[in-house]
Design a protein around this motif. Structure first.
Motif, mmCIF file in Angstrom:
data_model
loop_
_atom_site.group_PDB
_atom_site.id
_atom_site.type_symbol
_atom_site.label_atom_id
_atom_site.label_comp_id
_atom_site.label_asym_id
_atom_site.label_seq_id
_atom_site.Cartn_x
_atom_site.Cartn_y
_atom_site.Cartn_z
ATOM 1 N N LEU A 87 -30.278 15.114 -11.033
ATOM 2 C CA LEU A 87 -31.147 14.818 -9.886
ATOM 3 C C LEU A 87 -31.566 13.351 -9.910
ATOM 4 O O LEU A 87 -31.540 12.670 -8.872
ATOM 5 C CB LEU A 87 -32.401 15.700 -9.944
ATOM 6 C CG LEU A 87 -32.341 17.041 -9.226
ATOM 7 C CD1 LEU A 87 -33.690 17.747 -9.349
ATOM 8 C CD2 LEU A 87 -31.951 16.869 -7.757
ATOM 9 N N ASP A 88 -31.918 12.879 -11.090
ATOM 10 C CA ASP A 88 -32.349 11.490 -11.228
ATOM 11 C C ASP A 88 -31.219 10.536 -10.815
ATOM 12 O O ASP A 88 -31.418 9.610 -10.024
ATOM 13 C CB ASP A 88 -32.764 11.238 -12.683
ATOM 14 C CG ASP A 88 -33.071 9.767 -12.929
ATOM 15 O OD1 ASP A 88 -33.996 9.246 -12.254
ATOM 16 O OD2 ASP A 88 -32.372 9.127 -13.748
ATOM 17 N N LEU A 89 -30.004 10.805 -11.316
ATOM 18 C CA LEU A 89 -28.890 9.904 -11.001
ATOM 19 C C LEU A 89 -28.510 9.977 -9.513
ATOM 20 O O LEU A 89 -28.205 8.956 -8.891
ATOM 21 C CB LEU A 89 -27.666 10.254 -11.868
ATOM 22 C CG LEU A 89 -27.754 9.818 -13.326
ATOM 23 C CD1 LEU A 89 -26.602 10.408 -14.129
ATOM 24 C CD2 LEU A 89 -27.730 8.285 -13.420
ATOM 25 N N PHE A 90 -28.541 11.172 -8.961
ATOM 26 C CA PHE A 90 -28.167 11.317 -7.545
ATOM 27 C C PHE A 90 -29.175 10.565 -6.663
ATOM 28 O O PHE A 90 -28.806 9.888 -5.711
ATOM 29 C CB PHE A 90 -28.111 12.801 -7.170
ATOM 30 C CG PHE A 90 -27.550 13.050 -5.787
ATOM 31 C CD1 PHE A 90 -26.333 12.502 -5.393
ATOM 32 C CD2 PHE A 90 -28.245 13.847 -4.868
ATOM 33 C CE1 PHE A 90 -25.818 12.739 -4.108
ATOM 34 C CE2 PHE A 90 -27.735 14.077 -3.586
ATOM 35 C CZ PHE A 90 -26.522 13.523 -3.221
ATOM 36 N N ARG A 91 -30.468 10.680 -7.036
ATOM 37 C CA ARG A 91 -31.486 9.975 -6.245
ATOM 38 C C ARG A 91 -31.306 8.462 -6.375
ATOM 39 O O ARG A 91 -31.514 7.727 -5.411
ATOM 40 C CB ARG A 91 -32.883 10.401 -6.704
ATOM 41 C CG ARG A 91 -33.183 11.810 -6.219
ATOM 42 C CD ARG A 91 -34.460 12.386 -6.766
ATOM 43 N NE ARG A 91 -34.580 13.768 -6.297
ATOM 44 C CZ ARG A 91 -35.420 14.660 -6.783
ATOM 45 N NH1 ARG A 91 -36.260 14.324 -7.758
ATOM 46 N NH2 ARG A 91 -35.437 15.880 -6.301
ATOM 47 N N ARG A 92 -30.890 8.040 -7.551
ATOM 48 C CA ARG A 92 -30.675 6.592 -7.728
ATOM 49 C C ARG A 92 -29.395 6.137 -7.011
ATOM 50 O O ARG A 92 -29.311 5.009 -6.537
ATOM 51 C CB ARG A 92 -30.650 6.248 -9.213
ATOM 52 C CG ARG A 92 -32.066 6.342 -9.806
ATOM 53 C CD ARG A 92 -32.070 6.419 -11.312
ATOM 54 N NE ARG A 92 -31.469 5.231 -11.918
ATOM 55 C CZ ARG A 92 -31.127 5.172 -13.208
ATOM 56 N NH1 ARG A 92 -31.305 6.209 -14.001
ATOM 57 N NH2 ARG A 92 -30.587 4.066 -13.686
ATOM 58 N N MET A 93 -28.400 7.042 -6.923
ATOM 59 C CA MET A 93 -27.218 6.719 -6.093
ATOM 60 C C MET A 93 -27.672 6.475 -4.662
ATOM 61 O O MET A 93 -27.290 5.513 -4.007
ATOM 62 C CB MET A 93 -26.215 7.898 -6.080
ATOM 63 C CG MET A 93 -25.288 7.986 -7.291
ATOM 64 S SD MET A 93 -24.370 9.566 -7.380
ATOM 65 C CE MET A 93 -23.337 9.489 -5.910
ATOM 66 N N ARG A 94 -28.518 7.379 -4.193
ATOM 67 C CA ARG A 94 -28.999 7.285 -2.820
ATOM 68 C C ARG A 94 -29.865 6.039 -2.606
ATOM 69 O O ARG A 94 -29.863 5.431 -1.535
ATOM 70 C CB ARG A 94 -29.829 8.533 -2.489
ATOM 71 C CG ARG A 94 -30.247 8.589 -1.035
ATOM 72 C CD ARG A 94 -31.619 9.159 -0.875
ATOM 73 N NE ARG A 94 -32.016 9.402 0.516
ATOM 74 C CZ ARG A 94 -32.044 8.514 1.487
ATOM 75 N NH1 ARG A 94 -31.617 7.283 1.306
ATOM 76 N NH2 ARG A 94 -32.472 8.844 2.692
ATOM 77 N N ALA A 95 -30.594 5.653 -3.669
ATOM 78 C CA ALA A 95 -31.482 4.489 -3.568
ATOM 79 C C ALA A 95 -30.702 3.172 -3.639
ATOM 80 O O ALA A 95 -31.286 2.103 -3.457
ATOM 81 C CB ALA A 95 -32.531 4.542 -4.678
ATOM 82 N N GLY A 96 -29.420 3.258 -3.906
ATOM 83 C CA GLY A 96 -28.607 2.041 -3.874
ATOM 84 C C GLY A 96 -28.531 1.312 -5.211
ATOM 85 O O GLY A 96 -28.208 0.128 -5.245
ATOM 86 N N GLU A 97 -28.816 2.009 -6.304
ATOM 87 C CA GLU A 97 -28.829 1.326 -7.601
ATOM 88 C C GLU A 97 -27.445 1.012 -8.149
ATOM 89 O O GLU A 97 -27.299 0.186 -9.033
ATOM 90 C CB GLU A 97 -29.581 2.189 -8.630
ATOM 91 C CG GLU A 97 -31.075 2.030 -8.538
ATOM 92 C CD GLU A 97 -31.788 2.722 -9.705
ATOM 93 O OE1 GLU A 97 -31.264 2.688 -10.843
ATOM 94 O OE2 GLU A 97 -32.851 3.299 -9.453
ATOM 95 N N PHE A 98 -26.418 1.727 -7.627
ATOM 96 C CA PHE A 98 -25.077 1.575 -8.221
ATOM 97 C C PHE A 98 -24.076 1.051 -7.196
ATOM 98 O O PHE A 98 -24.201 1.333 -6.011
ATOM 99 C CB PHE A 98 -24.588 2.920 -8.764
ATOM 100 C CG PHE A 98 -25.612 3.653 -9.584
ATOM 101 C CD1 PHE A 98 -26.105 3.087 -10.752
ATOM 102 C CD2 PHE A 98 -26.098 4.881 -9.169
ATOM 103 C CE1 PHE A 98 -27.062 3.758 -11.511
ATOM 104 C CE2 PHE A 98 -27.051 5.559 -9.920
ATOM 105 C CZ PHE A 98 -27.538 4.999 -11.090
ATOM 106 N N PRO A 99 -23.100 0.314 -7.686
ATOM 107 C CA PRO A 99 -22.084 -0.215 -6.754
ATOM 108 C C PRO A 99 -21.115 0.871 -6.277
ATOM 109 O O PRO A 99 -21.031 1.944 -6.885
ATOM 110 C CB PRO A 99 -21.350 -1.264 -7.587
ATOM 111 C CG PRO A 99 -21.526 -0.830 -8.998
ATOM 112 C CD PRO A 99 -22.859 -0.141 -9.073
ATOM 113 N N ASP A 100 -20.382 0.546 -5.218
ATOM 114 C CA ASP A 100 -19.365 1.462 -4.674
ATOM 115 C C ASP A 100 -18.449 1.966 -5.789
ATOM 116 O O ASP A 100 -17.984 1.176 -6.617
ATOM 117 C CB ASP A 100 -18.476 0.736 -3.653
ATOM 118 C CG ASP A 100 -19.198 0.464 -2.348
ATOM 119 O OD1 ASP A 100 -20.417 0.738 -2.285
ATOM 120 O OD2 ASP A 100 -18.538 -0.019 -1.413
#
Ligand code: ATP
Ligand code: MG
Length: 579
Positions: free
Chosen positions: A161-174
């Motif tokens: 959940l934490d990682l998915f939310r951070r994916m959504r928040a734009g923390e990681f590149p394409d």
């Protein structure tokens, strides 16, 4: 782009294909109270004749069973999509004679999809995976070997959940991470081997702007979109058969019907909640020879300027067919004739052309036009001779009425209707011979006038006065009848003579290092100056006629004007390609 009015369509005969039979059975069993279908184009190109099959099926079933059909733009791939396509698709569907119940976009549901994804994570059915695309491919296995589980597959719910939310928040590149379904890496169906559900893409979306930098994959977006809209029968082409287990997996595991809280974001947008469990049914796609239908190739034809535009009359796009002179009725007739089944086949291009001929034979008024003009002077008529002859607009349908066709001493006739040295069996004009001028009497050719280069520039002849309409000799037998226009009254017109875009049955054939570009027909477009009778010039854009003996022609919807007529040849009268 302005929208075409939706014409009224006669109730068709009851159709018996297997999909309609399923719908009938489902209704009889009380499985549904109302039928809901959808047509889900991706707005990454113009619709083609293949899409017409899907449109006629989805909208047709809704109409026949008093249900509804939505138009849903599958806009989950923002990098390739464009509002230009959205407008053209809306216009095409209405032009074909259909109207949607609701117009939706997959992107309307992004917030609900997101909640659905979090639910899957909480239920232990989805995980964030850090494998690179290459590794994912490698772990996937093959048709004969099972895949391997991702090392990230057993992350805790909290970490996912934490990682998915951070994916959504734009923390990681394409491409850095994906959300994957947790299904079965040893499944015989590769689509079930932990398929990706979400990917990271920092791309602005035409509807949602920069609200999202993660986008759902086709399979989950499509299945959940159908479920949200309460689609009862989700009709798609056969290549999705292997995706059906994943489709069902998404619908069943998200289960909007028992988890209406996931749909809360839609309430905020005032969408009615109508979730249902959709059933996917596949049918064979439409393939036609002598053309290409993949959007990629159609895009390349336009991009490489091998055709003039998406609406080039040689294109199999609905916009192209429309500009060529295809009518919505002809396209619907064609789709009906092709039918619906699970059998893959290639339909002969002549079947499409035949449907147009059959529609226009009854729907198009007759006119006279000469596309390769040769002057015929009737020397026994007075210089100023001028009369008006009455012609029926349609040989079999009096409701088309009559028109006046001017006749005078000098006519344009078709160059190919005269032969100085006739081949065997020739029935038309020859030096010293006679021919009937359609509706005007019998003419004899007395003299062939040539220029210094020896080219024929004019024929001089006489009109048999006893053969005029209503005269005693009017029915005298002569072998041939030709069409004509009065030179003094005719209006000069640009006539665009189109033919098939490809020379070979299968332009997709890439053997011997060839591509479809090598199979283009260099003579697929010719433009000539001809003459049309005065009333033909008065045509409104998109009006179709049979130019007698020549074929069916349409006044070009962009370029035609009464004082500068432009006609496109839609189809010849006979199939010139028949073997
Ligand atoms: P792409 O080339 O992008 O895969 P597509 O032809 O699948 O494009 P979509 O916009 O996804 O285009 O198609 C919308 C709908 O039309 C889908 O349900 C698809 O199955 C259907 N469809 C597309 N091509 C054909 C065809 N040749 N015959 C019947 N249905 C078709
Ligand atoms: Mg597609």
């Amino acid at each position: 782009m302005s929208e075409s009015p939706v014409p009224v369509i006669d109730t068709p005969l009851e159709k018996k294909d297997f999909i309609r039979q399923i719908v009938r059975d489902d209704l009889a069993e009380g499985l549904h109270t109302a039928i809901r279908t959808r047509f889900p184009p991706e707005p990454n190109g113009y619709l083609h004749i293949g899409h017409a099959k899907s449109i006629c099926l989805n909208f047709g079933i809704a109409r026949e069973f008093s249900g509804v059909c939505n138009l849903r733009f599958d806009d989950t791939n923002p990098a390739k999509e464009d509002p230009e396509y959205v407008d053209a698709i809306r216009d095409d569907v209405r032009w074909l004679g259909f109207d949607w119940h609701e117009l939706r976009h997959a992107s309307d549901y992004f917030a609900a999809y997101y909640l659905a994804a979090e639910k899957l994570i909480r239920d232990g059915k989805a995980f964030v995976c850090d494998l690179t695309p290459e590794q994912v491919r490698e772990y996937r296995g093959t048709l004969t070997t099972p895949g391997r589980e991702s090392p990230w597959r057993n992350r805790s719910v909290e970490e996912n959940l934490d990682l998915f939310r951070r994916m959504r928040a734009g923390e990681f590149p394409d491409g850095a991470r994906t959300l994957r379904a947790r299904i079965d890496m040893s499944s015989g169906n590769i689509n079930m081997r932990d398929p990706a559900l979400y990917r990271i893409k920092h791309v602005v979306h035409q509807n949602t702007g920069d609200a999202w930098c993660i986008y759902p994959m086709y399979d989950i977006a499509h299945a959940l979109g159908d479920a949200i809209e309460g689609i009862t029968h989700s009709l798609c082409t056969l290549e999705f058969e292997d995706h059906r287990p994943l489709y069902d997996w998404c619908v069943d595991n998200v289960d909007f019907m028992h988890h209406p809280e996931l749909l809360k974001p839609l309430l905020a947008r005032e969408f009615p909640l109508e979730a249902d469990k959709p059933r996917q049914i596949e049918f064979s796609r439409l393939n036609i020879n002598y053309t290409v239908m993949s959007k990629r190739k159609l895009t390349a034809l336009v991009g490489e300027k091998l055709v003039d535009s998406w609406e080039d009359p040689r294109m199999p796009t609905l916009q192209g067919l429309r500009r060529r002179g295809y009518t919505p009725a002809a396209i619907r007739l064609f789709v009906d004739r092709v039918g619906i089944s699970k059998q893959n086949s290639v339909i002969d291009f002549s079947m499409l052309e035949g449907s147009l001929r059959d529609d226009l034979d009854s729907a198009a008024a007759r006119r006279m036009a000469v596309i390769d003009p040769l002057r015929l002077v009737l020397t026994n008529l007075d210089e100023n001779h001028e009369e008006s002859l009455q012609f029926a607009n349609h040989p079999k349908d009096g409701s088309f009425g009559q028109r006046q066709v001017p006749f005078s001493r000098e006519l344009w006739i078709e160059r190919e209707d005269f032969a100085e040295v006739p081949p065997k069996g020739w029935k038309r004009l020859v030096p010293g011979g006679e021919v009937r001028l359609r509706g005007a009497g019998i003419a004899r050719c007395d003299e062939v006038v040539k220029n210094e280069a020896g080219e024929i520039v004019e024929l001089r002849g006489t009109l048999d006065p006893e053969s005029r309409p209503g005269m005693a000799g009017a029915n005298r037998k002569v072998k041939g009848t030709i069409h004509w226009v009065s030179a003094r009254h005719a209006v000069e017109a640009e006539i665009r003579l189109y033919d098939r875009l490809f020379l070979v049955e299968n332009p997709d054939d890439e053997s011997e290092g060839k591509t479809y570009r090598d199979h283009l027909n260099p003579d697929s477009k010719r433009s000539v100056r001809g003459y049309v009778e005065p009333v033909a010039a008065q045509a409104s854009p998109e009006q179709s006629f049979q130019f007698e003996r020549l074929g069916y022609f349409v006044a070009d919807r962009r370029d035609h004007h009464a004082d500068a007529p432009v006609f496109n040849r839609s189809v010849t009268l006979r199939d010139a390609w028949a073997k």
